[in-house]
Write a protein that holds these residues in place. Structure first.
Motif, PDB file in Angstrom:
ATOM      1  N   TRP A   1      31.555  56.709 -21.776  1.00 35.51           N
ATOM      2  CA  TRP A   1      31.923  56.131 -20.480  1.00 35.51           C
ATOM      3  C   TRP A   1      33.172  55.257 -20.656  1.00 35.51           C
ATOM      4  O   TRP A   1      33.388  54.648 -21.715  1.00 35.51           O
ATOM      5  N   CYS A   2      33.984  55.159 -19.616  1.00 37.03           N
ATOM      6  CA  CYS A   2      35.210  54.356 -19.686  1.00 37.03           C
ATOM      7  C   CYS A   2      34.856  52.860 -19.806  1.00 37.03           C
ATOM      8  O   CYS A   2      33.799  52.434 -19.316  1.00 37.03           O
TER       9      CYS A   2
ATOM     10  N   CYS B   1      32.865  50.700 -16.981  1.00 35.65           N
ATOM     11  CA  CYS B   1      32.072  51.606 -16.120  1.00 35.65           C
ATOM     12  C   CYS B   1      30.701  50.994 -15.827  1.00 35.65           C
ATOM     13  O   CYS B   1      30.040  50.466 -16.722  1.00 35.65           O
TER      14      CYS B   1
ATOM     15  N   ASP C   1      28.028  52.485 -15.370  1.00 34.66           N
ATOM     16  CA  ASP C   1      26.927  53.244 -15.978  1.00 34.66           C
ATOM     17  C   ASP C   1      26.293  52.482 -17.157  1.00 34.66           C
ATOM     18  O   ASP C   1      25.100  52.624 -17.438  1.00 34.66           O
TER      19      ASP C   1
ATOM     20  N   CYS D   1      29.098  61.925 -14.959  1.00 42.56           N
ATOM     21  CA  CYS D   1      29.170  60.854 -15.963  1.00 42.56           C
ATOM     22  C   CYS D   1      27.787  60.244 -16.112  1.00 42.56           C
ATOM     23  O   CYS D   1      27.334  59.926 -17.214  1.00 42.56           O
TER      24      CYS D   1
ATOM     25  N   ASN E   1      28.554  55.551  -7.365  1.00 45.44           N
ATOM     26  CA  ASN E   1      29.921  55.024  -7.523  1.00 45.44           C
ATOM     27  C   ASN E   1      30.827  55.501  -6.388  1.00 45.44           C
ATOM     28  O   ASN E   1      32.034  55.313  -6.425  1.00 45.44           O
TER      29      ASN E   1
ATOM     30  N   GLY F   1      32.674  61.221 -10.324  1.00 48.49           N
ATOM     31  CA  GLY F   1      33.372  60.620 -11.454  1.00 48.49           C
ATOM     32  C   GLY F   1      33.810  61.633 -12.488  1.00 48.49           C
ATOM     33  O   GLY F   1      34.995  61.745 -12.807  1.00 48.49           O
TER      34      GLY F   1
ATOM     35  N   CYS G   1      33.262  52.490 -10.638  1.00 47.25           N
ATOM     36  CA  CYS G   1      34.046  53.432 -11.445  1.00 47.25           C
ATOM     37  C   CYS G   1      35.485  52.934 -11.434  1.00 47.25           C
ATOM     38  O   CYS G   1      36.254  53.258 -10.531  1.00 47.25           O
ATOM     39  N   PRO G   2      35.845  52.103 -12.432  1.00 45.28           N
ATOM     40  CA  PRO G   2      37.190  51.522 -12.421  1.00 45.28           C
ATOM     41  C   PRO G   2      38.290  52.561 -12.621  1.00 45.28           C
ATOM     42  O   PRO G   2      39.447  52.307 -12.310  1.00 45.28           O
ATOM     43  N   THR G   3      37.921  53.743 -13.114  1.00 43.31           N
ATOM     44  CA  THR G   3      38.938  54.757 -13.384  1.00 43.31           C
ATOM     45  C   THR G   3      39.360  55.511 -12.121  1.00 43.31           C
ATOM     46  O   THR G   3      40.544  55.717 -11.881  1.00 43.31           O
ATOM     47  N   TRP G   4      38.383  55.885 -11.280  1.00 40.09           N
ATOM     48  CA  TRP G   4      38.720  56.740 -10.145  1.00 40.09           C
ATOM     49  C   TRP G   4      38.476  56.127  -8.779  1.00 40.09           C
ATOM     50  O   TRP G   4      38.907  56.665  -7.772  1.00 40.09           O
TER      51      TRP G   4
HETATM   52  S1  SF4 Z   1      35.183  58.271 -14.811  1.00 40.13           S
HETATM   53 FE1  SF4 Z   1      34.255  56.545 -13.704  1.00 40.13          FE
HETATM   54  S2  SF4 Z   1      32.054  57.007 -13.665  1.00 40.13           S
HETATM   55 FE2  SF4 Z   1      32.971  58.282 -15.265  1.00 40.13          FE
HETATM   56  S3  SF4 Z   1      32.757  57.120 -17.168  1.00 40.13           S
HETATM   57 FE3  SF4 Z   1      34.780  56.630 -16.318  1.00 40.13          FE
HETATM   58  S4  SF4 Z   1      34.455  54.765 -15.077  1.00 40.13           S
HETATM   59 FE4  SF4 Z   1      32.428  55.696 -15.444  1.00 40.13          FE
END
Ligand code: SF4
Ligand SMILES: Cc1ncc(C[n+]2csc(CCOP(=O)(O)OP(=O)(O)O)c2C)c(N)n1
Ligand SMILES: [Mg+2]
Length: 313
Positions: free
Chosen positions: A29-30, A33, A35, A64, A134, A138, A213-216
């Motif tokens: 996981w990022c 995250c 999760d 994820c 989220n 993800g 979800c800090p990435t998306w």
């Molecule tokens: S993409 Fe988003 S949901 Fe998936 S591991 Fe990364 S932060 Fe978590």
């Protein structure tokens, strides 16, 4: 201890580290995250519930969120997208002594698996269902999901989503879930407490778990600040009253779209029979767990595999 120790009642000392795999896979996981918050809350909840890894089955979907299986050591089944619930149901019916937990994302549970969600709640199967919400897909890189707010921009909805999102709590209540709560990864104390309650509840317990979800999904921020509705005088309602719970859920769902995060327990009904109990009542659930018969060489099967095959040729 037998493979199906879930049907023993022996008291045991349990430590959360027992749920950490011996050869620990690196979590992919990022950083940041939400999760991780589910994993930590679940690891803390299980010893409090008093269940050991070999008494527990974790079934996940794809996303994820579905990776939870790799980092939580118990019986596990990483299933298909949207299909964790029917698998979890079958396992619970075959071996009612197992502590069954199903988990997956908002796309998984409220989208492709929405039908299973509705009917598992309706039938009140005795299990805990954790939805990592989220508000996007993800794993597949940020597409709009059933809980994405109206106007949310993504690669699949570049001009913003034209759809009203699903109301997961209301949907759960209307479908028949007997325990409904919402918590957030940013609130670990409440998250652990709610998971303990959900797992201990006899019947279908649904936890909508807000996982940033800090990435998306930059819109979701960190789901802070949050309010615990049980700690705030503004929200004085009875979680055992269906209508009051429905009003409270509607309020919480609407406020989330406006950026206000309300978490806590929304509904609980302890009076309903579980699906297994309903089946026992009409004489359709075997007295001994079906799963045990596979290890009993003297067991007589009403329908053998050979017989079924013969009828289909
Ligand atoms: S993409 Fe988003 S949901 Fe998936 S591991 Fe990364 S932060 Fe978590
Ligand atoms: C039947 C099927 N359709 C589509 C996919 C592709 N797919 C994999 S994960 C995913 C979405 C995951 O989103 P969500 O359930 O919200 O989980 P998250 O990754 O956000 O935790 C999709 C569409 C698939 N694996 N199987
Ligand atoms: Mg998702």
């Amino acid at each position: 201890m037998s493979a199906f120790s879930a049907i023993d009642d022996e008291e045991q000392e349990i430590d959360q580290n027992e749920f950490t795999p011996g050869i620990e896979p690196q979590a992919t996981w990022c950083p940041g995250c939400g999760d991780f918050g589910v994993l930590n809350a679940l690891k803390q909840a299980m010893p409090e519930v008093g269940r050991t890894p070999d008494e527990t089955l974790l079934v996940t979907g794809i996303g994820c969120s579905g990776k939870l299986n790799s980092y939580f050591d118990c019986y596990g089944y990483h299933s298909l997208h949207g299909r964790s619930l029917p698998i979890a149901r079958a396992a619970k019916l075959a071996n009612p002594g197992l502590e069954v937990i199903a988990a997956g994302g908002d796309g998984d549970g409220y989208g492709i698996g929405g039908n299973h969600f509705m009917h598992t709640a309706r039938e009140n199967h005795d299990m805990t269902y954790i939805v990592f919400n989220n508000e996007i897909f993800g794993l597949t890189k940020g597409q709009t999901s059933p809980t994405s707010p109206k106007g949310h921009k993504s690669k699949t909805q570049p001009h913003g989503s034209a759809k009203d999102p699903v109301r997961p709590l209301s949907l759960s209540l209307a479908s028949g879930a007997s325990y409904v709560a919402r918590t957030a990864a940013v609130n670990p104390r409440q998250a652990k407490e709610i998971l303990v309650e959900a797992i201990e509840h006899d019947g279908f317990a649904h936890v909508d778990f807000l996982t940033q979800c800090p990435t998306w999904n930059k819109d979701a921020g960190e789901y802070v600040p949050y309010t615990d509705i049980q700690d705030d005088d503004e929200f004085d309602f009875d979680i055992t009253d269906r209508r009051e719970a429905a009003d409270m859920m509607y309020e919480a769902e609407s406020r989330l779209w406006e950026g206000e995060v309300l978490t806590g327990r929304f509904y609980q009904d302890t009076s309903r029979r579980t699906y297994t109990e309903e089946k026992q009542k009409i004489g359709e659930a075997p007295a001994e767990p079906l799963a045990e018969r596979y290890f009993d060489e003297d067991a007589e099967w009403e329908r053998s595999v050979e017989e079924i095959r013969a009828n289909h040729t």
